[in-house]
Design a protein around this motif. Structure first.
Motif, short mmCIF file in Angstrom:
data_model
loop_
_atom_site.label_atom_id
_atom_site.label_comp_id
_atom_site.label_asym_id
_atom_site.label_seq_id
_atom_site.Cartn_x
_atom_site.Cartn_y
_atom_site.Cartn_z
N ARG A 136 -18.62 23.58 30.19
CA ARG A 136 -17.81 24.57 30.57
C ARG A 136 -18.30 25.87 30.49
O ARG A 136 -18.86 26.31 29.38
N GLY A 137 -18.60 26.61 31.40
CA GLY A 137 -18.94 27.99 31.46
C GLY A 137 -20.53 27.96 31.57
O GLY A 137 -21.20 28.74 30.71
N ARG A 192 -24.81 20.78 26.59
CA ARG A 192 -25.33 22.16 26.63
C ARG A 192 -26.39 22.59 26.02
O ARG A 192 -26.28 22.13 24.91
N TYR A 197 -17.19 35.25 35.91
CA TYR A 197 -17.83 34.21 36.32
C TYR A 197 -17.66 34.14 37.91
O TYR A 197 -16.75 34.55 38.66
N GLY A 222 -9.74 26.99 27.51
CA GLY A 222 -10.86 27.75 27.41
C GLY A 222 -11.11 28.35 26.33
O GLY A 222 -12.07 28.40 25.53
N SER A 271 -24.05 20.30 32.91
CA SER A 271 -23.13 21.61 32.77
C SER A 271 -22.09 21.39 31.49
O SER A 271 -21.79 20.10 31.80
N GLU A 310 -13.68 28.11 34.69
CA GLU A 310 -14.93 28.28 33.83
C GLU A 310 -14.76 29.66 32.98
O GLU A 310 -15.14 29.84 31.87
N GLY A 338 -17.65 18.70 32.05
CA GLY A 338 -18.85 18.57 32.80
C GLY A 338 -19.80 17.26 32.41
O GLY A 338 -20.62 16.87 32.91
N ALA A 367 -16.20 20.52 39.44
CA ALA A 367 -16.78 21.55 38.22
C ALA A 367 -17.35 22.84 38.83
O ALA A 367 -16.94 23.41 39.91
N GLY A 368 -17.37 23.76 37.82
CA GLY A 368 -18.04 25.22 38.37
C GLY A 368 -16.76 26.02 38.89
O GLY A 368 -17.11 26.96 39.84
N ALA A 369 -15.61 25.69 38.49
CA ALA A 369 -14.53 26.53 38.99
C ALA A 369 -14.49 26.44 40.56
O ALA A 369 -13.81 27.59 41.02
#
Length: 716
Positions: free
Chosen positions: A327-328, A258, A416, A620, A325, A683, A219, A483-485
């Motif tokens: 991850r997740g 984050r 997610y 992850g 952003s 994510e 991110g 990004a954002g899966a």
């Protein structure tokens, strides 16, 4: 006909390039006359620069220019006043990196400092409702909670986290007349082109951004931060190419993070374990010049079938650079609160944590009232529990020991949203029968060049070795941030669409060509495989792409198409799901937590590339270990300086921290979500991991920890 390429456990197509050093990353391009730029960062978080002395820097051998006037630029923040510690105040250009670095150290600045507020927990902090996350309520959650016979009410704090991929933020800028080319580490090349064009006041069509290889992002490279624009500005001012690479320390100030958070999550349930009320309140930090917020409230109001639910999300502005952003984003943070509270409720009720979750499975999306496209969470629980050996868990804390160590097991749910966006794709087959597909996405590590190639190969009926997927060029067809899966579902679906269109073009040419064995055939009966078009399964009636192009005297044929989710999300609720299981050991004398193993089972629709999917899951989990046990960014609130802005002081998981990790996939297509039946994977694999670890620590020790990272002193 050959087996499908999708579903094969292929190695990355660019693996050899990367391991041999042949892959060229942003900072590795070479140009004649290249200048090196080093940013000088402010040591004040709020105020103005009253004076800046650059004479010593300019006099240093090798230094070519020292730029201090950025007033012509339009940046995300003010250029006339300081709004965060580390804000660029000068850029030193030199013929060598060493000269630029030393020259930057010679720049002296004095400041008109204003009172700074960098602690979002300060009593002087002001909070507002997150603009995109208004207060939400269904039923009467307060009354239901008051009357509930069983209650859990917990507060959580999670420290700020910084991205730490191996590749540092890097940009090379080169002008040719009024046209700018940027070789940039980017997760969104077209977004970078727009940002830089806007900052410089030039047409976006005059900016080309190239980013073929990215050495990790998480991110941190979605936005084009100041260093990208400053490289372009400096190259224009100097009339030569300029390279700017942030140091690891500058990484902590020059990009996002984050945000730190404080959460309250309360559950009310009856004796049978039916959760009747959920109250969720969260507050995260942002900056004064931007209102950054995340999807913090999504999971608490969606994941379980709770009739009385409320969520409130506030953001608190401080004197810092903007979060971003990681991850997740939002979901991994709120999942820690939700899944910890569910674990505590299960303990209080003496119900197995999986059983409690099954008792609260919804029959539809309680927020949108839509049916689920697929929801194989029960299968994830069953498969994960069996493979992990959950039945061997003793629910009584501190009941299992090995020597002096306490052993515990924990689990958590992961979920997610299946993000999809509009994407353009261009597919071409050349005279030699090979295909090239292109779109302006990026690949920061999941193996996009491989997995999208697999989709294209099947759609065109070509072997994997005959298809190349091109990305990382802002002049390619439009793509959203990597990004954002989002990438596989969006880019994969667009690729599927463009390749189908191209295949159909060839079929139309063949059936209309009197010289083709397929002449006069029904186009609907023509199939593709092994580089040939066939009439059904008849191997004796076939034509090749090469022969079709040769007879038409064409060097190539291409098709461009766009795919987007349209109104899908107004008809079904489409999410990915997972069940995460962790086992830990805790040394009660030292307070030391060690992960022994983690296993997860995921429902992410069709798995295009099993080898890459498994790699994503492992990555992850490693990130989740970092969030749970190690990672935290700490600020000196007197001036806004980050005190652990290095890999020596900011702890990330290393080999010794990473044990046996494994994952499996409930491989069920989701045809309602998109044409290729996939759901995002990038994510979800971090979501639930910190909670599963925390729940395992509770099972081992009997201590319910609600602050991340889990520190030694919390267990002593």
């Amino acid at each position: 006909m050959a087996d499908t390429v999708v579903g094969q456990a292929l190695s990355r197509v660019d693996a050899r390039l990367k391991v041999t050093g042949a892959a060229t990353y942003a900072a590795e391009h070479r140009f004649e006359g290249l200048l090196y730029g080093v940013i000088v960062n402010s040591t004040a978080a709020r105020g103005t620069v009253s004076a800046i002395d650059v004479d010593a820097a300019r006099a240093h051998p090798g230094v070519v220019r020292v730029l201090t006037d950025f007033s012509s630029l339009t940046l995300a923040h003010s250029v006339s006043e300081l709004v965060f510690y580390g804000q660029p105040i000068a850029l030193v250009l030199a013929s060598t990196l060493e000269a630029a670095t030393h020259g930057a150290s010679l720049v002296e600045a004095t400041y008109n400092r204003q009172e700074v507020m960098t602690d979002f927990n300060s009593s002087s902090a002001t909070s507002v409702t997150a603009p995109s996350n208004p207060d939400y309520s269904r039923g009467d959650p307060e009354a239901a909670f008051r009357s509930a016979p069983h209650k859990v009410d917990l507060d959580f704090t999670i420290s700020r986290e910084n991205h730490n991929p191996i590749e540092l933020p890097s940009t090379i800028a080169r002008w040719e007349g009024d046209r700018l080319t940027l070789w940039d580490k980017s997760q969104w090349v077209q977004g970078a082109a727009r940002t830089v064009a806007g900052a410089l006041g030039i047409p976006v069509g005059n900016v080309r951004v190239l980013s073929e290889f990215v050495g990790g992002g998480f991110g941190s490279a979605i936005r084009a931060y100041d260093h990208v624009t400053l490289a372009a500005f400096a190259a224009r001012e100097a009339g030569k190419p300029v390279k700017v690479v942030l140091t690891r320390r500058q990484f902590y100030y020059g990009t996002g993070y984050r945000p730190a958070s404080r959460q309250r999550l309360a559950l009310g349930a009856n004796a049978a374990g039916r959760v009747d009320s959920l109250l969720y309140e969260v507050r995260t930090e942002t900056c004064r010049y931007d209102e950054y917020e995340e999807g913090m409230t999504d999971l608490p109001k969606f994941l379980y079938g709770v009739p009385n639910t409320s969520t409130k999300y506030q953001i608190t502005a401080i004197d810092a650079q903007s979060p971003s952003s990681m991850r997740g984003p939002g979901v991994v943070t709120s999942a820690f609160a939700l899944e910890t509270a569910m674990d505590q409720l299960a303990h209080d009720l003496r119900v197995d944590p999986i059983e409690l979750r099954l008792r609260n499975e919804p029959t539809r999306d309680e927020v949108t009232k839509l049916p689920f496209s697929t929801r194989k969470l029960r299968e994830c629980f069953e498969t994960g529990a069996r493979r992990f050996g959950w039945s061997r868990r003793d629910a009584t804390p501190r009941s299992r020991t090995e020597g002096d160590l306490l052993i515990g097991m924990g689990m958590a749910t992961a979920s997610y949203h299946n993000n999809r966006r509009d994407v353009g794709s261009r597919a071409r087959i050349d005279a030699d029968g090979t295909a090239t597909v292109a779109t302006a996405t990026s690949d920061m590590g999941p193996g996009t060049t491989t997995s999208v190639m697999q989709v294209a190969a099947d759609a065109l009926g070509l072997p994997a070795g005959k298809v190349t997927f091109r990305l990382g060029d802002s002049t390619y067809p439009t793509a959203p941030p990597h990004a954002g899966a989002t990438t596989m579902a969006s880019v994969g679906s667009a690729t599927f669409t463009s390749c189908n269109a191209l295949r159909n073009k060839f079929i139309a040419m063949a059936v209309a060509d009197t010289a083709s064995p397929l002449h006069g055939a029904d186009p609907a009966q023509v199939t593709a495989g092994d580089g040939y078009l066939r009439l059904g399964d008849d191997d004796s009636t076939k034509d090749s792409y090469r022969e079709i192009l040769s007879r038409a005297d064409l060097p190539s044929l291409e098709a461009t198409a766009t795919w987007g989710p349209g109104t899908i999300d107004t008809r079904v609720s489409t999410y990915g799901y997972g069940a995460v299981f962790a086992e830990v050991s805790v040394d009660p004398l030292l307070g030391l937590v060690r992960i022994r193993r983690i296993f997860a089972a995921y429902d992410v629709g069709r798995v295009i590339s099993p080898k890459l999917a498994h790699s994503q899951a492992i990555g992850g989990m490693v990130g989740g270990i970092g969030m749970a046990l190690l990672e935290g960014t700490y600020t000196d609130h007197r001036d806004g300086r980050i005190v652990n802005a290095s890999l020596a002081d900011y702890l990330v998981p290393v080999n010794a921290d990473v044990p046996e990790l494994d994952a499996t996939f409930i491989n069920t297509e989701d045809p309602q979500a998109d044409p290729i039946g996939v759901k995002g994977l990038g994510e979800i694999t971090i979501v639930g991991v910190p909670a599963a670890i925390g729940n395992a620590v509770f099972n081992a020790t009997g201590k319910r920890l609600t602050d991340l990272p889990i520190l030694l002193e919390a267990l002593l």
